[in-house]
Scaffold this motif. Structure first.
Motif, PDB file in Angstrom:
ATOM      1  N   ALA A  90      -0.406  44.557 -58.855  1.00 50.35           N
ATOM      2  CA  ALA A  90      -1.224  45.687 -59.296  1.00 50.35           C
ATOM      3  C   ALA A  90      -1.079  45.908 -60.795  1.00 50.35           C
ATOM      4  O   ALA A  90      -0.096  45.492 -61.416  1.00 50.35           O
ATOM      5  CB  ALA A  90      -0.804  46.950 -58.545  1.00 50.35           C
ATOM      6  N   GLU A  91      -2.059  46.592 -61.381  1.00 46.70           N
ATOM      7  CA  GLU A  91      -2.027  46.891 -62.812  1.00 46.70           C
ATOM      8  C   GLU A  91      -1.225  48.149 -63.116  1.00 46.70           C
ATOM      9  O   GLU A  91      -0.694  48.313 -64.209  1.00 46.70           O
ATOM     10  CB  GLU A  91      -3.460  47.043 -63.350  1.00 46.70           C
ATOM     11  N   SER A  92      -1.149  49.057 -62.156  1.00 46.06           N
ATOM     12  CA  SER A  92      -0.398  50.296 -62.363  1.00 46.06           C
ATOM     13  C   SER A  92       0.245  50.726 -61.057  1.00 46.06           C
ATOM     14  O   SER A  92      -0.184  50.318 -59.969  1.00 46.06           O
ATOM     15  CB  SER A  92      -1.311  51.407 -62.902  1.00 46.06           C
ATOM     16  N   GLY A  93       1.274  51.564 -61.179  1.00 46.94           N
ATOM     17  CA  GLY A  93       1.982  52.021 -59.992  1.00 46.94           C
ATOM     18  C   GLY A  93       2.627  53.374 -60.213  1.00 46.94           C
ATOM     19  O   GLY A  93       2.764  53.847 -61.351  1.00 46.94           O
ATOM     20  N   TYR A  94       3.025  54.021 -59.110  1.00 45.88           N
ATOM     21  CA  TYR A  94       3.563  55.376 -59.156  1.00 45.88           C
ATOM     22  C   TYR A  94       4.624  55.516 -58.080  1.00 45.88           C
ATOM     23  O   TYR A  94       4.435  55.100 -56.937  1.00 45.88           O
ATOM     24  CB  TYR A  94       2.422  56.365 -58.914  1.00 45.88           C
ATOM     25  N   ILE A  95       5.771  56.080 -58.451  1.00 43.56           N
ATOM     26  CA  ILE A  95       6.835  56.360 -57.488  1.00 43.56           C
ATOM     27  C   ILE A  95       7.326  57.787 -57.692  1.00 43.56           C
ATOM     28  O   ILE A  95       7.568  58.213 -58.828  1.00 43.56           O
ATOM     29  CB  ILE A  95       8.027  55.388 -57.640  1.00 43.56           C
ATOM     30  N   GLU A  96       7.463  58.520 -56.611  1.00 46.51           N
ATOM     31  CA  GLU A  96       8.083  59.836 -56.649  1.00 46.51           C
ATOM     32  C   GLU A  96       9.161  59.869 -55.585  1.00 46.51           C
ATOM     33  O   GLU A  96       8.932  59.473 -54.442  1.00 46.51           O
ATOM     34  CB  GLU A  96       7.059  60.937 -56.383  1.00 46.51           C
ATOM     35  N   MET A  97      10.348  60.340 -55.970  1.00 45.93           N
ATOM     36  CA  MET A  97      11.432  60.447 -55.004  1.00 45.93           C
ATOM     37  C   MET A  97      12.107  61.799 -55.142  1.00 45.93           C
ATOM     38  O   MET A  97      12.402  62.264 -56.241  1.00 45.93           O
ATOM     39  CB  MET A  97      12.443  59.309 -55.180  1.00 45.93           C
ATOM     40  N   GLN A  98      12.308  62.458 -54.017  1.00 44.52           N
ATOM     41  CA  GLN A  98      12.935  63.773 -53.984  1.00 44.52           C
ATOM     42  C   GLN A  98      14.216  63.678 -53.174  1.00 44.52           C
ATOM     43  O   GLN A  98      14.234  63.069 -52.096  1.00 44.52           O
ATOM     44  CB  GLN A  98      11.997  64.807 -53.344  1.00 44.52           C
TER      45      GLN A  98
END
Length: 258
Positions: A90-98
Motif C-alpha cells: 500500500a501507499e499509505s497506512g494507519y495504526i491506532e493502539m489503545q
C-alpha cells in the motif's frame, strides 16, 4: 486457489482506508527505568487501496501482529507502520493502539504503594515513507476552584479532572516522565490507595493550590513549550464539576514549527 481480493476492480474509486479494528493483542511497554510492563492493546489497522484493486488482504494484519515484536517503543511503532504498508503493498497506512499503562506510586505521607492506571493512545500514519505519530495520554487529577475558595467562608468545591495530552516528539520522551510533568500542574495528583494522613495532605494541598480549568491547560502548555523534544502538542482538560450538572473544559494546541 483464486485470489478474489487481488482481482481487478473497474469502478475507478480508490479507498482511503480499509482494514481491521478493535482487535486485542498482548504488548510489553518499556519504562524509563528499564521496567517492562505487560498490557493488552486494542488495535485498529488500515491501509489505502488503489482504484483498480478489489480488496485488501485482511488476514495479513493479524499475521503481522502475531509476528511483530510486541515491545512498544517509538522505534518499534514506526517499524510496524513501515512493515504494514510494505506487506500489504500500500501507499499509505494507519495504526491506532489503545492500552492501559500502570505506574507504581507512593502515597505522600504513609508511603503506601499502589498502582495508578493511565489510558494511552498511540496513533501513527505513514504516507510515501513519511511517518507522523502522536502519543496521547489521559491523566486523572484533582482540581479545586479558585472562585469558590475566594467567596466561601470555609471550604471550596473541588472535583476529579482528566487532562488529555497529545504530543509529537523529535526524540524519546518516556511515558512516566510525561505523566509526572502533567500531574504536577494540577491542584493535586491522585493515588489508588491513601491512608487518612495522605487524605489530609492531598485535601490541603489542593486547597492551597486552586486552579481553574484554564489555569491547568496553560500551565501544562508552558511546560511543553519549554521542552525542546516536543514539536507539536494539544492539551485538553475537563473538570467533572461537583456543583454543576455539566463539565467545564479548555483546550490549548500549539505547533512549534509555525
Amino acid at each position: 486457489m483464486e485470489d478474489v481480493q487481488g482481482s481487478v476492480d473497474t469502478r475507478q474509486i480508490p479507498i482511503n482506508r480499509v482494514g481491521i479494528k478493535d482487535i486485542q493483542h498482548p504488548i510489553t511497554v518499556l519504562g524509563k527505568d528499564g521496567r517492562r510492563s505487560a498490557s493488552i492493546a486494542t488495535f485498529s489497522m488500515s491501509v489505502s487501496l488503489p482504484h483498480d484493486q478489489k480488496g485488501t488482504h485482511m488476514s495479513r494484519f493479524i499475521q503481522m501482529l502475531n509476528e511483530t515484536e510486541t515491545e512498544i517503543s517509538a522505534k518499534n511503532f514506526n517499524k510496524m507502520l513501515s512493515s504494514m504498508v510494505e506487506r500489504l503493498e500500500a501507499e499509505s497506512g494507519y495504526i491506532e493502539m489503545q492500552f492501559p499503562y500502570f505506574i507504581e506510586k507512593t502515597a505522600p505521607v504513609s508511603g503506601v504503594k499502589s498502582l495508578m492506571d493511565y489510558q494511552v493512545n498511540l496513533v501513527g500514519q505513514i504516507e510515501q515513507g513519511h511517518i507522523d505519530a502522536t502519543l496521547e495520554v489521559t491523566i486523572p487529577v484533582k482540581s479545586l476552584c479558585p472562585c469558590s475558595k475566594k467567596i466561601s467562608e470555609y471550604g471550596a468545591h473541588n472535583q476529579r479532572s482528566h487532562i488529555t495530552v497529545g504530543i509529537n516528539c523529535s526524540s524519546k520522551l518516556w511515558l512516566d516522565e510525561l505523566i509526572k510533568s502533567v500531574e504536577a500542574q494540577a491542584s493535586a495528583e491522585l493515588f489508588a490507595i491513601l491512608k487518612r494522613p495522605d487524605e489530609k495532605y492531598i485535601t490541603e494541598r489542593a486547597y492551597n493550590n486552586p486552579k481553574f480549568v484554564e489555569d491547568v491547560v496553560r500551565d501544562v502548555a508552558d511546560v511543553f513549550d519549554q521542552n525542546d523534544r516536543i514539536l507539536r502538542y494539544y492539551v485538553h482538560a475537563e473538570n467533572f464539576e461537583s456543583i454543576h450538572n455539566h463539565s467545564a473544559f479548555a483546550v490549548v494546541e500549539h505547533d512549534k514549527s509555525v
